[in-house]
Design a protein around this motif. Structure first.
Motif, PDB file in Angstrom:
ATOM      1  N   HIS A 104      19.952  28.737   9.085  1.00  0.00           N
ATOM      2  CA  HIS A 104      20.507  29.229   7.824  1.00  0.00           C
ATOM      3  C   HIS A 104      21.271  28.125   7.092  1.00  0.00           C
ATOM      4  O   HIS A 104      21.164  27.976   5.871  1.00  0.00           O
ATOM      5  N   GLN A 107      18.875  25.827   5.506  1.00  0.00           N
ATOM      6  CA  GLN A 107      18.379  26.390   4.238  1.00  0.00           C
ATOM      7  C   GLN A 107      19.355  26.081   3.102  1.00  0.00           C
ATOM      8  O   GLN A 107      18.929  25.708   1.993  1.00  0.00           O
ATOM      9  N   HIS A 108      20.664  26.191   3.363  1.00  0.00           N
ATOM     10  CA  HIS A 108      21.642  25.879   2.310  1.00  0.00           C
ATOM     11  C   HIS A 108      21.535  24.414   1.895  1.00  0.00           C
ATOM     12  O   HIS A 108      21.623  24.099   0.709  1.00  0.00           O
ATOM     13  N   CYS A 207      27.682  33.856   0.772  1.00  0.00           N
ATOM     14  CA  CYS A 207      26.655  34.174   1.765  1.00  0.00           C
ATOM     15  C   CYS A 207      27.301  34.882   2.949  1.00  0.00           C
ATOM     16  O   CYS A 207      28.380  34.498   3.389  1.00  0.00           O
ATOM     17  N   HIS A 211      26.553  30.674  10.311  1.00  0.00           N
ATOM     18  CA  HIS A 211      26.341  29.260  10.021  1.00  0.00           C
ATOM     19  C   HIS A 211      27.008  28.369  11.057  1.00  0.00           C
ATOM     20  O   HIS A 211      27.954  28.784  11.719  1.00  0.00           O
TER      21      HIS A 211
HETATM   22 ZN   LIG Z   1      22.972  31.902   2.997  1.00  0.00          ZN
END
Ligand SMILES: [Zn+2]
Length: 243
Positions: A104, A107-108, A207, A211
Motif C-alpha cells: 500500500h 502504491q502511494h 487514507c 502502511h
Molecule cells: Zn492509500
C-alpha cells in the motif's frame, strides 16, 4: 460501533485483546468492541488470522465493515463459540499484514511519482499480498516512461523517508492535499477528522490503509505490466522484491 484500533498509527500491532459484542446467528461471525484486523476497503484486502478464547478458537477468514461494525467471519471453530461479553485474543497474520503494508505504501509512492512527473491522478488501485495495480488518468505511458517511474519510485524508497499516520481536521487535510492526489470528494463530509498518511517531505494523502513506518521497508518496486483501460487510462501492475 467497532473501534478501529489500528488507526491512526498502530499498523504494527498483530496481537490484542477485545470483548465480544455479537455472535452471528449461525456462528459464522464475531463482532468485537474493537479490532486490529483491517476490514477490506480502499483497494486493500482484509487481514486474516485467528481469534481464541477460554475453551475455543477459530480462523478469521474474512473481515469487513457492516454499518459501523466490523464482522470477523470465522471458520474451523474449535470448542464452543464465546458468548457476548467474553474476552477474546486476536492474532493478525503477520506475513500478510506486512505484505499489505509494503504494497500500500508502494502504491502511494508510485501515485506521487506519476502525479509529479506526468500530472496524472490515481483513478483506482487494488492491493494484493503478491502483486498490485494502479489505474492512472489521463495517462499514456511508453516503456521509457515505465522505466523512469520505477527508477524514481525506487530512489524515494532508497531515501528511506519516514511515514507518519495521524488524524487531522478535514479542512486542514483538504488544504494540504495536492490536487489530483486523492479522491477526497468521495469521502463523505461527516468523516472528520481524517486519517492522513504522510511520507515526510514527499507525499501526503488521506487514507485508512495499513502502511510501513519507513519507505525502506518496502524493498524494491518492479513494474511488471502496463495495459490501456480506455482512451486515457493506463493500468500499471507491480510486484515488490525485498530490499
Ligand atoms: Zn492509500
Amino acid at each position: 460501533m467497532t473501534e478501529l484500533r489500528y488507526l491512526p498509527d498502530a499498523d504494527d500491532v498483530v496481537d490484542f485483546s477485545a470483548t465480544v459484542t455479537e455472535v452471528g446467528d449461525d456462528g459464522d461471525y464475531l463482532i468485537l468492541d474493537g479490532t486490529y484486523f483491517y476490514p477490506e476497503g480502499g483497494g486493500q484486502p482484509a487481514d486474516r488470522g485467528t481469534l481464541s478464547w477460554d475453551g475455543g478458537s477459530a480462523e478469521v477468514v474474512d473481515v469487513y465493515k457492516d454499518h459501523g461494525e466490523v464482522r470477523h467471519d470465522v471458520e474451523g471453530v474449535e470448542g464452543a463459540l464465546p458468548d457476548v461479553g467474553d474476552a477474546v485474543e486476536g492474532h493478525v497474520d503477520e506475513e500478510r499484514r506486512r505484505a499489505h503494508r509494503r504494497m500500500h505504501t508502494a502504491q502511494h509512492v508510485l501515485s506521487r511519482v506519476v502525479l509529479d512527473e506526468y500530472g496524472a491522478g490515481t483513478a483506482g488501485n487494488q492491493i494484493h499480498a503478491d502483486r498490485s495495480r494502479i489505474d492512472f488518468e489521463p495517462a499514456d505511458f511508453d516503456d521509457d516512461d515505465l522505466a523512469r517511474i520505477e527508477r524514481l519510485a525506487n530512489e524515494a524508497i532508497a531515501a528511506d523517508y519516514p511515514v507518519t499516520k495521524e488524524e487531522r481536521p478535514r479542512p486542514q487535510v483538504e488544504a494540504e492535499t495536492d490536487e489530483g492526489r486523492s479522491l477526497l470528494h468521495l469521502i463523505p463530509d461527516h468523516v472528520d477528522p481524517l486519517r492522513v498518511v504522510e511520507i515526510e517531505g514527499y507525499d501526503l494523502c488521506p487514507c485508512g490503509g495499513t502502511h510501513v513506518d519507513r519507505l525502506g521497508e518496502i524493498g524494491r518496486i518492479e513494474i511488471t505490466d502496463r495495459t490501456s483501460k480506455g482512451a486515457d487510462t493506463e493500468r500499471i501492475e507491480f510486484v515488490l522484491a525485498e530490499g
